[in-house]
Design a protein around this motif. Structure first.
Motif, PDB file in Angstrom:
ATOM      1  N   LYS A   1       0.834  -1.209   0.000  1.00  0.00           N
ATOM      2  CA  LYS A   1       0.000   0.000   0.000  1.00  0.00           C
ATOM      3  C   LYS A   1       0.869   1.262   0.000  1.00  0.00           C
ATOM      4  CE  LYS A   1      -0.922   0.784   4.854  1.00  0.00           C
ATOM      5  NZ  LYS A   1      -1.648   0.292   5.992  1.00  0.00           N
TER       6      LYS A   1
ATOM      7  N   THR B   1      -8.015   4.229  -5.430  1.00  0.00           N
ATOM      8  CA  THR B   1      -8.524   2.950  -4.923  1.00  0.00           C
ATOM      9  C   THR B   1      -8.955   2.017  -6.058  1.00  0.00           C
ATOM     10  OG1 THR B   1      -9.383   4.178  -3.054  1.00  0.00           O
ATOM     11  CG2 THR B   1     -10.131   1.906  -3.293  1.00  0.00           C
TER      12      THR B   1
ATOM     13  N   ARG C   1      -5.973   0.502  -7.675  1.00  0.00           N
ATOM     14  CA  ARG C   1      -5.377  -0.524  -6.811  1.00  0.00           C
ATOM     15  C   ARG C   1      -6.185  -1.819  -6.894  1.00  0.00           C
ATOM     16  NH1 ARG C   1      -3.405   2.862  -1.493  1.00  0.00           N
ATOM     17  NH2 ARG C   1      -2.852   4.715  -2.679  1.00  0.00           N
ATOM     18  N   ASP C   2      -7.494  -1.623  -6.911  1.00  0.00           N
ATOM     19  CA  ASP C   2      -8.417  -2.758  -7.036  1.00  0.00           C
ATOM     20  C   ASP C   2      -8.111  -3.556  -8.282  1.00  0.00           C
ATOM     21  OD1 ASP C   2     -10.217  -3.024  -5.028  1.00  0.00           O
ATOM     22  OD2 ASP C   2     -11.961  -2.629  -6.297  1.00  0.00           O
TER      23      ASP C   2
ATOM     24  N   SER D   1     -14.874  -5.566  -3.948  1.00  0.00           N
ATOM     25  CA  SER D   1     -15.244  -4.171  -3.687  1.00  0.00           C
ATOM     26  C   SER D   1     -16.524  -3.775  -4.427  1.00  0.00           C
ATOM     27  CB  SER D   1     -14.103  -3.253  -4.130  1.00  0.00           C
ATOM     28  OG  SER D   1     -13.893  -3.384  -5.520  1.00  0.00           O
TER      29      SER D   1
END
Lengths: 251, 479
Positions: B189, B199, B202-203, B357
């Protein structure tokens, strides 16, 4: 049969089936190397062998798959007979139970293999039957013609010390019912061995060769390592550089 | 002529007895046989593959519904090869490397590439940068495609490109130090932070490229993630369009091919064989295994036999819980869906990832879509095999619902209980280790990389040295 000439050539996958120790490998060894080994150890080390069979108008290159012993405890994978265009189902004609096993394999092939598969039922170890006293029996040991053509006179005469336990008539009758080629052979003397393979080669319809030469037979012909041995699009040749000649691992 | 009695041969004993014909066990027995060990390989099932077998439709009906008569007489039955555990091979992964070294295995298995890898994006769209409808979007297969993909927001594209180039230039062989960072210490991270990735990006990187099924990796050192991203990229580079390849006739052909490798090198194979127990010597180490199997000479008659061996490799289902295996805590739920149509926007052979997510879960849902192109079903049918790590015990159907909705009309759906993932309980380091080496269950990931890790681990435990694949290649081809 003469070599040379641009005869069409096709690879054909042939699988061996039958109980352990009926002489499957010996038959192939006789066919491929014209050789026979007494007391041959159970098959190891032979993934497959290849041998050409020249017919008048075409050449058939057999890719002969050995069981590698996986038949001993009924542990052959479906992969083994998949896409096989021909099969040699072997029994030992001096051992009645081996014909029962052979029938089991024929049924398995009819269930699992390609619909058009050419199956030859072969009774091996003809040399162990008494050739001197058994002439009135089903198979004259001196007969040079294929049993399929000459065995009709069998009168099931099983006499004294004759090691034969399966009569020609019984096996032949079964083969006819199931639509199989039928031969009695001796891998030891070579009797009828090349005849079996030639008969299989002749029985394979030309149409299946045209459409099935490549993708149907494992990785295509031995030594052929080009990527297009795979059918359809998206086929992947794992080792483009893999030039391993399969003939080299034949023994 | 001397008669070779197969039962007499068993009584001579073996260097290694292997139980279970899953991929991990069969690769090992292939390798050990090539190296000249005397190997006996047993499976209690009448087919190869263990939990990772590919079954006929009739077998699937029997397994999940107890309907034994169903479609066994259907001539089309043999056209089905349904994976119980669907996974793909990374084209540049370790398993593919092992396969490339073993011509005799390659001779038996043909591969085709998987045409695409897709991720699901929920309706809100905002999370992933752009608006629009819910649905699946192709995962870019290279940095260039990434830069034009609608998966990544416009402002983000430059940052992602920089990040991917940074990862691509790392070489694991030169150790953990890379451009002033220690990748064994620095958390993933932190690296994302340094590149300022959103985000959603990153996903995408973590789940669609590094193929993590949850977000645990964010708080772990970056090095493994770097290697996973690099593996993804180099795998895509091999054949284009997706990083995956898949064997014709189902994944179960891989174990079969390795058993043939083993058999060709002298391995003995017994399917349909029950393991009755282990025998131990005075030193508490295994000295034999007791098995029950059908006499090859007398149909229907069974023989109990103790087979001498000093080492055993066993799949988890062959050893008792507690002393030899423990649950990892992860349970996997899977559903085999038979369709009569390809999956909308994802073609007829693909991987679809539904990121956690997007649907409010902790773990991604995977869908493996396959068709008759890979010879796993008759023409006109499609297989979609859905899997995820169970998060609730109560209603597996409900957990997989987002996937079922994507698939549309489902002709048949087969679901069993959640499978427990096992790992070995006792360390091989302990003083009184019994020489029974237990493999891990195939994991919940969509590929087979951890399987080869397990093979290498078990090999090292058994042989006291690292598996040298190049060496194996030499030995195998010297036959």
């Amino acid at each position: 049969m003469s070599e040379g000439g641009p005869k069409p050539s096709s690879s054909v996958k042939l699988v061996l089936l039958g109980e352990a120790a009926v002489g499957k490998s010996s038959l192939v060894l006789r066919f491929v190397n014209d050789d026979f080994q007494e007391n041959k150890e159970p098959t190891i080390g032979a993934a497959f062998l290849t041998q050409k069979c020249n017919l008048p108008n075409r050449t058939i290159k057999f890719e002969i798959w050995d069981t590698a012993g996986q038949e001993r405890f009924a542990s052959l994978a479906p992969m083994y007979y998949r896409n096989a265009q021909s099969a040699l189902v072997v029994y030992d004609l001096t051992k009645a139970s081996s014909l029962t096993k052979a029938k089991h394999w024929v049924a398995e092939l009819q269930r699992q293999a390609s619909p058009g598969i050419v199956i030859a039922l072969v009774g091996n170890k003809l040399d162990l039957t008494t050739q001197s006293t058994g002439l009135e029996g089903s198979m004259g040991g001196l007969s040079l013609s294929a049993a399929a053509n000459s065995g009709a006179d069998g009168d099931d005469d099983e006499e004294e010390e004759d090691a034969r336990q399966v009569t020609t008539a019984e096996a032949k009758g079964y083969a006819e019912e199931e639509g199989l080629l039928f031969y009695e052979t001796s891998a030891k003397t070579g009797h009828n061995v090349s005849e079996v393979f030639t008969a299989i080669a002749n029985a394979i319809p030309e149409s299946t060769l045209k459409t099935r030469g490549g993708p149907g037979t494992g990785r295509g012909g031995a030594g052929g390592s080009s990527g297009d041995t795979f059918g359809g699009t998206g086929g992947v040749n794992l080792s483009a550089a893999g030039e391993t000649n399969k003939d080299a691992c034949a023994c | 002529m001397e008669e070779h009695d197969p039962v007499e041969d068993l009584k001579k004993g073996f260097d290694v007895v292997v139980m279970g014909t899953g991929l991990t066990e069969t690769i090992l027995s292939g390798i050990l046989s090539v190296e000249g060990k005397r190997v006996l390989h047993i499976d209690k099932n009448p087919y190869y593959g263990g939990d990772g077998a590919s079954l006929k439709l009739s077998q699937v009906f029997a397994k999940f519904r107890g309907e034994t008569s169903k479609s066994t007489n259907d001539p089309k039955d043999k056209d089905w090869n349904i994976d119980l555990i669907p996974k793909f091979l990374m084209a540049d992964g370790e398993l593919a490397r092992i396969l490339r070294s073993l011509q005799q295995v390659q001779d038996n298995v043909q591969f085709q590439q998987i045409e695409g890898s897709y991720v699901y994006r929920a309706h809100s769209g905002g999370i992933l940068g752009l608006g629009g409808h819910s649905g699946v979007i192709k995962v870019p297969s290279n940095a260039l495609e990434a830069a034009t993909s609608s998966l990544v927001g416009i402002l983000e594209k430059g940052r992602l490109k920089k990040f991917l180039e940074f990862v691509a230039n790392y070489d694991d062989k030169s150790g953990p130090m890379y451009q002033g960072k220690n990748l064994d210490k620095e958390l993933m991270k932190t690296i994302y932070d340094q590149f300022g990735l959103e985000t959603a990006t990153r996903d995408f990187v973590g789940h669609a490229m590094a193929l993590y099924s949850d977000d645990g990796y964010l708080n772990l050192p970056a090095r493994p993630t770097f290697n996973k991203i690099r593996l993804y990229a180099s795998s895509v580079a091999m054949y284009g369009s997706s990083p995956y390849i898949y064997p014709l006739y189902g994944l179960g052909d891989l174990p079969s091919a390795f058993t043939r490798l083993s058999a060709v090198h002298g391995g003995t194979y017994m399917l349909n064989t029950e393991v009755l127990g282990f025998e131990y010597g005075a030193d508490k180490k295994v000295s034999g295994v007791k098995i029950k199997f059908e006499d090859p000479k007398h149909d229907g008659q069974f023989i109990d036999l103790v087979i001498n061996t000093s080492r055993v490799v066993a799949a988890p289902e062959y050893v008792p819980e507690g002393k030899k295996k423990v649950p990892t805590g992860q349970n996997v739920i899977r559903a085999i869906c038979v369709l009569k149509h390809p999956v909308k926007d994802a073609g007829d052979n693909s991987q679809i990832i539904i990121p956690q997510s997007q649907i409010g879960r902790k773990n991604d849902i995977y869908i493996a879509v396959l068709s008759d192109k890979h010879h796993v079903c008759p023409k006109g049918y499609f297989l979609a095999i859905v899997s995820t790590i169970a998060e609730r015990g109560d209603n597996p159907q409900d957990e997989l619902k987002p996937a079922f909705e994507l698939l549309g009309a489902i002709e048949e759906k087969f679901m069993g209980n959640a499978s427990i993932l096992w790992e070995p309980a006792d360390s091989v380091e302990i003083e009184d280790f019994d020489n029974i080496f237990v493999s891990k269950s195939l994991d919940a990931s969509s590929h087979l990389e951890s399987c080869t890790d397990d093979v290498k681990y078990l090999y090292r435990c058994m042989e006291g040295k690292d598996l040298d694949i190049d060496d194996l290649k030499k030995t195998a081809s010297a036959e």
